[in-house]
Scaffold this motif. Structure first.
Motif, PDB file in Angstrom:
ATOM      1  N   ASP A 116       0.770  -1.923  -0.207  1.00 62.68           N
ATOM      2  CA  ASP A 116       0.224  -0.277   0.182  1.00 62.68           C
ATOM      3  C   ASP A 116       1.014   1.388  -0.033  1.00 62.68           C
ATOM      4  N   THR A 117       1.729   1.372   0.124  1.00 62.50           N
ATOM      5  CA  THR A 117       3.604   2.323   1.003  1.00 62.50           C
ATOM      6  C   THR A 117       4.309   2.078   0.434  1.00 62.50           C
ATOM      7  N   GLY A 118       4.649   1.848  -0.091  1.00 63.77           N
ATOM      8  CA  GLY A 118       6.269   0.871  -0.995  1.00 63.77           C
ATOM      9  C   GLY A 118       6.950   1.233   0.921  1.00 63.77           C
ATOM     10  N   ALA A 119       7.023   1.390   1.256  1.00 63.75           N
ATOM     11  CA  ALA A 119       7.545   1.492   2.193  1.00 63.75           C
ATOM     12  C   ALA A 119       8.390   0.398   2.870  1.00 63.75           C
ATOM     13  N   ILE A 120      10.063  -0.454   3.087  1.00 64.32           N
ATOM     14  CA  ILE A 120      10.985  -1.418   2.926  1.00 64.32           C
ATOM     15  C   ILE A 120      10.204  -1.408   3.828  1.00 64.32           C
ATOM     16  N   ALA A 121       9.841  -3.466   4.853  1.00 62.11           N
ATOM     17  CA  ALA A 121       9.828  -4.059   5.463  1.00 62.11           C
ATOM     18  C   ALA A 121      10.793  -4.725   6.254  1.00 62.11           C
ATOM     19  N   GLY A 122      11.274  -5.108   4.725  1.00 59.69           N
ATOM     20  CA  GLY A 122      12.910  -5.651   5.587  1.00 59.69           C
ATOM     21  C   GLY A 122      13.601  -5.581   4.525  1.00 59.69           C
ATOM     22  N   LEU A 123      14.533  -6.297   4.895  1.00 57.50           N
ATOM     23  CA  LEU A 123      15.310  -6.685   3.644  1.00 57.50           C
ATOM     24  C   LEU A 123      16.561  -7.729   4.296  1.00 57.50           C
ATOM     25  N   ALA A 124      16.981  -8.789   3.173  1.00 62.35           N
ATOM     26  CA  ALA A 124      18.288  -9.182   3.259  1.00 62.35           C
ATOM     27  C   ALA A 124      19.245  -8.726   2.210  1.00 62.35           C
ATOM     28  N   LEU A 125      20.529  -9.450   2.681  1.00 58.93           N
ATOM     29  CA  LEU A 125      22.020  -9.185   1.891  1.00 58.93           C
ATOM     30  C   LEU A 125      22.789 -10.365   1.775  1.00 58.93           C
ATOM     31  N   TRP A 126      22.982 -10.888   0.567  1.00 58.01           N
ATOM     32  CA  TRP A 126      22.432 -12.333   0.250  1.00 58.01           C
ATOM     33  C   TRP A 126      24.046 -12.487  -0.557  1.00 58.01           C
ATOM     34  N   PHE A 127      24.921 -12.982  -0.948  1.00 64.70           N
ATOM     35  CA  PHE A 127      26.508 -12.973  -1.675  1.00 64.70           C
ATOM     36  C   PHE A 127      26.116 -13.839  -1.655  1.00 64.70           C
ATOM     37  N   PRO A 128      26.261 -14.195  -3.988  1.00 63.90           N
ATOM     38  CA  PRO A 128      26.234 -16.233  -4.540  1.00 63.90           C
ATOM     39  C   PRO A 128      27.411 -16.411  -4.392  1.00 63.90           C
ATOM     40  N   PRO A 129      27.843 -17.718  -4.745  1.00 66.72           N
ATOM     41  CA  PRO A 129      28.429 -18.530  -4.687  1.00 66.72           C
ATOM     42  C   PRO A 129      30.119 -17.435  -5.438  1.00 66.72           C
ATOM     43  N   GLY A 130      31.215 -17.620  -4.992  1.00 64.66           N
ATOM     44  CA  GLY A 130      32.329 -17.019  -5.099  1.00 64.66           C
ATOM     45  C   GLY A 130      32.960 -15.234  -4.825  1.00 64.66           C
ATOM     46  N   LYS A 131      31.400 -14.520  -3.652  1.00 66.80           N
ATOM     47  CA  LYS A 131      31.680 -13.746  -3.553  1.00 66.80           C
ATOM     48  C   LYS A 131      31.509 -14.185  -2.162  1.00 66.80           C
ATOM     49  N   VAL A 132      32.188 -12.731  -1.611  1.00 62.15           N
ATOM     50  CA  VAL A 132      31.468 -12.060  -0.100  1.00 62.15           C
ATOM     51  C   VAL A 132      31.874 -10.944   0.582  1.00 62.15           C
ATOM     52  N   LEU A 133      31.109 -10.923   1.166  1.00 60.15           N
ATOM     53  CA  LEU A 133      31.506  -9.782   1.443  1.00 60.15           C
ATOM     54  C   LEU A 133      32.499  -8.533   2.166  1.00 60.15           C
ATOM     55  N   TRP A 134      32.875  -7.360   1.946  1.00 59.59           N
ATOM     56  CA  TRP A 134      34.442  -6.740   2.365  1.00 59.59           C
ATOM     57  C   TRP A 134      35.354  -7.628   1.071  1.00 59.59           C
ATOM     58  N   GLN A 135      35.083  -8.125   0.163  1.00 62.69           N
ATOM     59  CA  GLN A 135      36.418  -9.735  -0.249  1.00 62.69           C
ATOM     60  C   GLN A 135      36.998  -8.345  -0.944  1.00 62.69           C
ATOM     61  N   ASN A 136      36.758  -6.714  -1.278  1.00 63.59           N
ATOM     62  CA  ASN A 136      38.547  -6.457  -2.163  1.00 63.59           C
ATOM     63  C   ASN A 136      38.180  -4.728  -1.489  1.00 63.59           C
ATOM     64  N   ASP A 137      39.270  -4.456  -2.119  1.00 66.83           N
ATOM     65  CA  ASP A 137      39.268  -2.985  -1.768  1.00 66.83           C
ATOM     66  C   ASP A 137      37.912  -1.693  -2.355  1.00 66.83           C
ATOM     67  N   ALA A 138      37.430  -2.335  -3.869  1.00 67.96           N
ATOM     68  CA  ALA A 138      36.622  -1.870  -4.179  1.00 67.96           C
ATOM     69  C   ALA A 138      34.979  -1.876  -3.055  1.00 67.96           C
ATOM     70  N   GLN A 139      34.848  -3.034  -2.430  1.00 75.89           N
ATOM     71  CA  GLN A 139      33.972  -3.057  -1.696  1.00 75.89           C
ATOM     72  C   GLN A 139      34.664  -2.231  -0.443  1.00 75.89           C
ATOM     73  N   ARG A 140      35.080  -2.312   0.225  1.00 75.45           N
ATOM     74  CA  ARG A 140      35.612  -1.987   1.503  1.00 75.45           C
ATOM     75  C   ARG A 140      35.980  -0.495   1.376  1.00 75.45           C
ATOM     76  N   ASN A 141      36.207   0.457   0.151  1.00 80.92           N
ATOM     77  CA  ASN A 141      35.954   1.951  -0.455  1.00 80.92           C
ATOM     78  C   ASN A 141      34.475   2.156   0.055  1.00 80.92           C
ATOM     79  N   LEU A 142      33.283   1.406   0.552  1.00 74.58           N
ATOM     80  CA  LEU A 142      32.115   1.513  -0.301  1.00 74.58           C
ATOM     81  C   LEU A 142      31.853   1.777   1.704  1.00 74.58           C
ATOM     82  N   GLY A 143      32.548   2.518   2.513  1.00 72.92           N
ATOM     83  CA  GLY A 143      32.302   2.793   4.014  1.00 72.92           C
ATOM     84  C   GLY A 143      32.623   1.903   4.905  1.00 72.92           C
ATOM     85  N   PHE A 144      33.199   0.583   4.362  1.00 72.13           N
ATOM     86  CA  PHE A 144      33.456   0.294   5.431  1.00 72.13           C
ATOM     87  C   PHE A 144      34.875   0.244   5.917  1.00 72.13           C
TER      88      PHE A 144
END
Length: 220
Positions: A71-99
């Motif tokens: 009805d409103t478009g408000a975000i009610a929930g979210l999930a952060l998934w990484f597919p095979p071969g990818k992990v969180l903060w794996q490289n500088d490109a990811q880490r430079n986005l705030g980490f």
């Protein structure tokens, strides 16, 4: 899902307002998380930068799944998934986005914990043993799942998991870790296989029990 009041989507790029909204949902949803407390060194003001860095990195290298209120478009929930071969903060490109900025804002003691303990060999070794030495190559890994408290217990988290379960290829599994007994019961109810636990030292020399789970993809 005829009575499901939410739309499930994969978002390639959140708007700034959606990103702000998602960060606040994570802060509210993880209010009692011992892991978040350890990762921020108990500094509540760093919870927002932590979650923002996670979400932005996932937008780059993983997949952000959201549930919005019809009805409103408000975000009610979210999930952060990484597919095979990818992990969180794996490289500088990811880490430079705030980490990197988040890490620099931590106390020296908590920063050292991140480098030598949380990101060190002890936990990584346990996860490889409990899950698989090929977890990165073979798994869809759930780094974060959160539902705004006012929308909980309506099947949102379950459906955010099912979206990936249905997409997992025949050689893939779903994998995740959690730090609360309540979540252990939830994942067991969703037919995840309990793979064991390990005590993770915190910056304050206490311990968090990290519980690991796996589940075959829908077509395995």
């Amino acid at each position: 899902m005829n009575n499901f009041l939410y739309k499930l989507s994969i978002i390639n790029q959140l708007s700034e307002s959606q990103l702000d909204e998602s960060v606040m949902i994570c802060i509210r949803g993880y209010v009692d998380s011992p892991s978040v407390d350890a990762m921020t060194g108990g500094n509540k003001s760093l919870e927002g930068p932590l979650f923002r860095a996670m979400i932005r990195a996932c937008q780059l290298a993983g997949r952000v799944y959201i549930a919005t209120v019809n009805d409103t478009g408000a975000i009610a929930g979210l999930a952060l998934w990484f597919p095979p071969g990818k992990v969180l903060w794996q490289n500088d490109a990811q880490r430079n986005l705030g980490f990197n900025q988040f890490l620099a804002s931590l106390s020296p003691k908590t920063r050292e914990w991140w480098i030598n303990t949380y990101s060190g060999p002890a936990l990584a070794s346990f996860i490889e043993t409990a899950l698989s030495p090929h977890t990165v190559e073979s798994s869809w890994y759930l780094n974060c799942i959160c539902v705004d408290p006012k929308y909980q217990h309506q099947g949102i988290a379950t459906n955010l998991i099912k979206m990936v379960e249905q997409q997992a290829m025949t050689t893939s599994i779903l994998a995740l870790c959690t730090d609360t007994d309540d979540n252990v019961a939830v994942y067991k109810a969703l037919h995840f296989q309990y793979k064991g636990e390990a005590p993770l030292p915190t910056p304050e020399d206490e311990y968090i029990n990290v519980h690991c789970f796996t589940k075959p993809g829908a077509r395995v």
